[in-house]
Enzyme design. Structure first.
Site, short mmCIF file in Angstrom:
data_model
loop_
_atom_site.label_atom_id
_atom_site.label_comp_id
_atom_site.label_asym_id
_atom_site.label_seq_id
_atom_site.Cartn_x
_atom_site.Cartn_y
_atom_site.Cartn_z
N HIS A 247 0.22 3.30 -42.97
CA HIS A 247 -0.79 2.23 -42.90
C HIS A 247 -2.03 2.61 -43.72
O HIS A 247 -2.76 1.73 -44.20
CB HIS A 247 -1.22 1.97 -41.45
CG HIS A 247 -0.15 1.35 -40.61
ND1 HIS A 247 0.80 2.08 -39.96
CD2 HIS A 247 0.11 0.04 -40.33
CE1 HIS A 247 1.61 1.26 -39.30
NE2 HIS A 247 1.21 0.02 -39.51
N ASP A 320 8.73 -3.19 -44.91
CA ASP A 320 7.56 -3.10 -44.04
C ASP A 320 6.43 -3.88 -44.72
O ASP A 320 6.55 -4.29 -45.89
CB ASP A 320 7.19 -1.63 -43.81
CG ASP A 320 6.48 -1.40 -42.48
OD1 ASP A 320 5.98 -2.38 -41.90
OD2 ASP A 320 6.43 -0.25 -42.03
#
Length: 421
Positions: A247, A320
């Site tokens: 992230h 993702d």
């Protein structure tokens, strides 16, 4: 002599006539035989369910415009507890293939049911239903509102190490998701927690050993599937031995193929062998697999060479979120999306920004129009997407409030209690 000559001419004429008639009769016989064979083959094909299914899929693909095909290849997120104008635009104008809901979209049970119903109602004018998806792993990654059955982290489930209980947990989660109108869950985690410094996976993993993760993860996947919810196993090829959160950065895993085959890949291979419908990619670099050091999400070596060609996986590959910093800090998101599709991904996840979502769709269209992405490649992905939607019977029918009676019921709580006996 003259009589003999006339007689010979008559004989030759008769013989020639016979040959002509015989050839004509033979040709007619062969044509009739060929026609019967073709009719028999055609009848056999139309009696074959696989042929009919293939024809149906091809007809559905042929009925789509390019923009509709590309729309199917993106799942988006948005802000708010209700459908906002930006998200409505993505459904109505860009014919997106799916939506993902986060905590920012979920307030309570009634609101969530109404939100999913309104999403389906708006999409009802489009040719294909939506993937309505969520991350419901249990533990610290849960989205369902108060009142639903709350399971502990996979680490706790891994300590119990009971395949049957893992299956039941998957089925409970799937049943409650279905009641709210979801049809896809980005779970379970198949990453092996082999690096104590790995905070992004941590207790989300079933354990530190391939066998436990493989067995329990696949059982959970099966439970979700039997509740008629699509399970997306993640994060291929394995995010467990990293010390960087994708992230906020780009993790690197310095293992060769032999090590991966004997450890990280075991749970994923088992899931594929046992009927995984969809796989989510990890934004991790494997320099000993891809010398160009592309993240797995953008790597043909990982997605096509291993997952498609070596393992013969023909399900849906989903990236993702492309807005995670592992991608966004190192690539243009729209270009990365194109690279992901070229590498073998079918669906690109863009979870936050309308501008980025539209840019991705426009860039894919541009690449097709200039010949850098073939229609054949696009149709391959769209076919897999439609096939999956058809398999699970996705539609735009709204859910009734009475269906929520199953959420958090006593039967489900009893399965939860089994973890603490």
């Amino acid at each position: 002599m003259k009589r003999i000559l006339i007689l010979m001419i008559i004989v030759l004429t008769i013989v020639a006539g016979y040959k002509i008639v015989h050839i004509k009769d033979t040709n007619n016989f062969q044509e009739g035989k060929t026609k019967k064979i073709l009719e028999k083959q055609e009848k056999k094909e139309f009696d074959n369910p696989e042929y009919l299914e293939e024809k149906k899929l091809n007809d559905m693909i042929d009925d789509l415009f390019l923009e509709e095909k590309l729309g199917q290849m993106i799942i988006v997120g948005f802000n708010g507890y209700e459908v906002n104008p930006d998200f409505r635009k993505l459904i109505e104008d860009y014919k997106i293939g799916g939506v993902i809901l986060f905590e920012r979209n979920i307030q309570n049970s009634k609101q969530l049911l109404n939100l999913n119903n309104s999403i389906k109602s708006i999409n009802s004018k489009n040719k294909l239903p939506l993937f309505i998806t969520v991350d419901e792993e249990g533990g610290r990654i849960e989205r369902l509102p108060k009142g639903s059955t709350k399971f502990p982290s996979n680490k706790v489930i891994g300590r119990v190490n009971d395949e049957k209980i893992s299956y039941e947990i998957g089925k409970v989660i799937g049943t409650e998701l279905k009641a709210f109108g979801f049809n896809m869950n980005l779970a379970p985690i198949l990453d092996i927690y082999s690096n104590p410094k790995n905070k992004v996976i941590g207790n989300r993993s079933f354990g530190t050993e391939p066998k436990i993760v493989s067995t329990l993860g696949t059982a959970t996947m099966k439970g979700l599937q039997d509740a008629n919810v699509i399970s997306v196993v993640k994060h291929f090829p394995g995010h467990g031995d990293t010390n960087v959160d994708s992230h906020i950065g780009l993790p690197v895993v310095n293992y060769d193929k032999q090590r991966l085959d004997n450890f990280e890949l075991i749970p994923f291979k088992n899931a594929v062998d046992k009927g995984a419908d969809a796989v989510m990619t990890a934004h991790i670099v494997l320099p000993k697999i891809d010398i160009n050091k592309k993240p797995a999400t953008l790597s043909k070596k990982v997605l096509t060479d291993i997952l498609r060609n070596e393992w013969k996986f023909n399900g849906v590959i989903i990236t993702d979120d492309m807005e995670m910093d592992a991608i966004a800090n190192n690539y243009s998101i729209k270009n990365a999306a194109v690279e992901a599709v070229k590498a073998g991904a079918d669906v690109v996840l863009v979870c936050h920004t309308l501008e980025k979502q539209i840019e991705v769709l426009q860039e894919l269209k541009k690449e097709v129009n200039c010949g850098q992405l073939s229609m054949k490649r696009i149709d391959e992905s769209v076919k897999r997407i439609i096939k999956l939607k058809e398999k699970y019977g996705l539609n735009n029918a709204v859910n009734k409030e009475e269906e929520l009676k199953v959420v958090g019921n006593q039967k489900h709580k009893e399965i939860l209690n089994k973890l603490y006996k």
